[in-house]
Design a protein around this motif. Structure first.
Motif, PDB file in Angstrom:
ATOM      1  N   THR A  61       0.810  -1.218   0.000  1.00  0.00           N
ATOM      2  CA  THR A  61       0.000   0.000   0.000  1.00  0.00           C
ATOM      3  C   THR A  61       0.851   1.280   0.000  1.00  0.00           C
ATOM      4  N   LYS A  62       2.054   1.189  -0.570  1.00  0.00           N
ATOM      5  CA  LYS A  62       2.918   2.364  -0.712  1.00  0.00           C
ATOM      6  C   LYS A  62       3.422   2.404  -2.150  1.00  0.00           C
ATOM      7  N   TRP A  63       3.000   3.444  -2.885  1.00  0.00           N
ATOM      8  CA  TRP A  63       3.326   3.546  -4.297  1.00  0.00           C
ATOM      9  C   TRP A  63       4.187   4.768  -4.590  1.00  0.00           C
ATOM     10  N   THR A  64       5.162   4.587  -5.472  1.00  0.00           N
ATOM     11  CA  THR A  64       5.812   5.712  -6.140  1.00  0.00           C
ATOM     12  C   THR A  64       4.881   6.122  -7.258  1.00  0.00           C
ATOM     13  N   VAL A  65       4.734   7.416  -7.469  1.00  0.00           N
ATOM     14  CA  VAL A  65       4.003   7.935  -8.622  1.00  0.00           C
ATOM     15  C   VAL A  65       5.055   8.430  -9.601  1.00  0.00           C
ATOM     16  N   ALA A  66       5.052   7.839 -10.802  1.00  0.00           N
ATOM     17  CA  ALA A  66       6.043   8.188 -11.820  1.00  0.00           C
ATOM     18  C   ALA A  66       5.336   8.546 -13.123  1.00  0.00           C
ATOM     19  N   LEU A  67       5.985   9.411 -13.887  1.00  0.00           N
ATOM     20  CA  LEU A  67       5.460   9.749 -15.203  1.00  0.00           C
ATOM     21  C   LEU A  67       5.546   8.518 -16.089  1.00  0.00           C
ATOM     22  N   LYS A  68       4.474   8.205 -16.790  1.00  0.00           N
ATOM     23  CA  LYS A  68       4.417   6.999 -17.611  1.00  0.00           C
ATOM     24  C   LYS A  68       5.485   7.005 -18.709  1.00  0.00           C
ATOM     25  N   ALA A  83      -7.253  -0.647   9.137  1.00  0.00           N
ATOM     26  CA  ALA A  83      -7.860  -1.193  10.352  1.00  0.00           C
ATOM     27  C   ALA A  83      -8.894  -2.244   9.983  1.00  0.00           C
ATOM     28  N   GLU A  84      -8.665  -3.452  10.471  1.00  0.00           N
ATOM     29  CA  GLU A  84      -9.609  -4.567  10.353  1.00  0.00           C
ATOM     30  C   GLU A  84     -10.048  -4.838   8.917  1.00  0.00           C
ATOM     31  N   GLY A  85      -9.183  -4.552   7.949  1.00  0.00           N
ATOM     32  CA  GLY A  85      -9.525  -4.813   6.556  1.00  0.00           C
ATOM     33  C   GLY A  85     -10.685  -3.972   6.062  1.00  0.00           C
ATOM     34  N   ASP A 113      -9.690   3.553  -6.330  1.00  0.00           N
ATOM     35  CA  ASP A 113     -10.273   2.417  -7.078  1.00  0.00           C
ATOM     36  C   ASP A 113      -9.631   1.104  -6.654  1.00  0.00           C
ATOM     37  N   HIS A 114      -8.307   1.105  -6.514  1.00  0.00           N
ATOM     38  CA  HIS A 114      -7.567  -0.092  -6.105  1.00  0.00           C
ATOM     39  C   HIS A 114      -7.952  -0.517  -4.689  1.00  0.00           C
ATOM     40  N   SER A 115      -8.174   0.465  -3.816  1.00  0.00           N
ATOM     41  CA  SER A 115      -8.521   0.129  -2.424  1.00  0.00           C
ATOM     42  C   SER A 115      -9.868  -0.589  -2.353  1.00  0.00           C
ATOM     43  N   LEU A 121     -11.385  -2.504   0.770  1.00  0.00           N
ATOM     44  CA  LEU A 121     -11.703  -1.581   1.848  1.00  0.00           C
ATOM     45  C   LEU A 121     -13.105  -1.027   1.644  1.00  0.00           C
ATOM     46  N   LYS A 122     -13.713  -0.629   2.717  1.00  0.00           N
ATOM     47  CA  LYS A 122     -15.071  -0.064   2.659  1.00  0.00           C
ATOM     48  C   LYS A 122     -15.056   1.450   2.829  1.00  0.00           C
ATOM     49  N   ARG A 123     -14.037   1.974   3.523  1.00  0.00           N
ATOM     50  CA  ARG A 123     -13.995   3.408   3.808  1.00  0.00           C
ATOM     51  C   ARG A 123     -12.540   3.862   3.844  1.00  0.00           C
ATOM     52  N   LEU A 124     -12.314   5.078   3.367  1.00  0.00           N
ATOM     53  CA  LEU A 124     -11.016   5.732   3.461  1.00  0.00           C
ATOM     54  C   LEU A 124     -11.176   7.025   4.236  1.00  0.00           C
TER      55      LEU A 124
END
Length: 169
Positions: A61-68, A83-85, A113-115, A121-124
């Protein structure tokens, strides 16, 4: 057992991928910029050894954001705790020269979208320094609702008035 890494996620202009050692020069540039650091907590490191440790501490759950087009690091997006999935906190940081280009919206949208689709996940939620107007505008544009402003609260190692946002994913 091998540690899980973030899945690669592609958007129109970006690729979100696991952190890599080649990202360290731009990570240092980003986290040593006073404008970038202004609203962060006290924890983001400023030295190469700490960056190397950060890169090696990959998670799913840790991403680098890079130019494509160039694979150049321009920022990062993370969900540092779940927390608790069910509930995850979303965070993001971008190099100053890439503010206002829509990259944060594009990258954070993809992680939202990925979450839902992959992490289930249900909530962020997001905790933002209440003075960080641009970040608050971004998170509201992404469909988060302001739940409360917590005066003189803990924000990643420092005290600030904290805007607490939440959304169902």
């Amino acid at each position: 057992m091998a540690k899980k890494e973030a899945s690669k996620i592609q958007t129109e202009r970006l690729i979100l991928r696991p952190r890599a050692e080649k990202d360290i020069p731009n990570m240092l540039k980003m986290l040593n910029n006073d404008e970038v650091r202004e609203f962060l907590g006290i924890n983001p490191p400023r030295d190469e050894d700490s960056m190397l440790e950060m890169v090696r501490n990959r998670t799913e759950t840790k991403w680098t954001v890079a130019l494509k087009d160039t694979d150049e690091f321009i920022g990062d997006v993370m969900i540092p705790e779940i927390a608790e999935g069910y509930l995850g906190e979303i965070g993001y940081r971008f190099m100053r020269e890439h503010w206002g280009c829509g990259f944060a919206y594009e990258a954070v949208s993809a992680v939202i979208d990925h979450s839902k689709s992959t992490l289930h996940l249900k909530r962020l939620f997001a905790t933002i320094d209440n003075n960080n107007i641009q970040s608050k505008k971004l998170i509201e544009k992404l469909g988060f609702t302001l739940v409360a402003v917590l005066p003189e609260s803990h924000l990643h190692g420092r005290v600030a008035d904290v805007a607490y946002y939440s959304r169902i994913v």
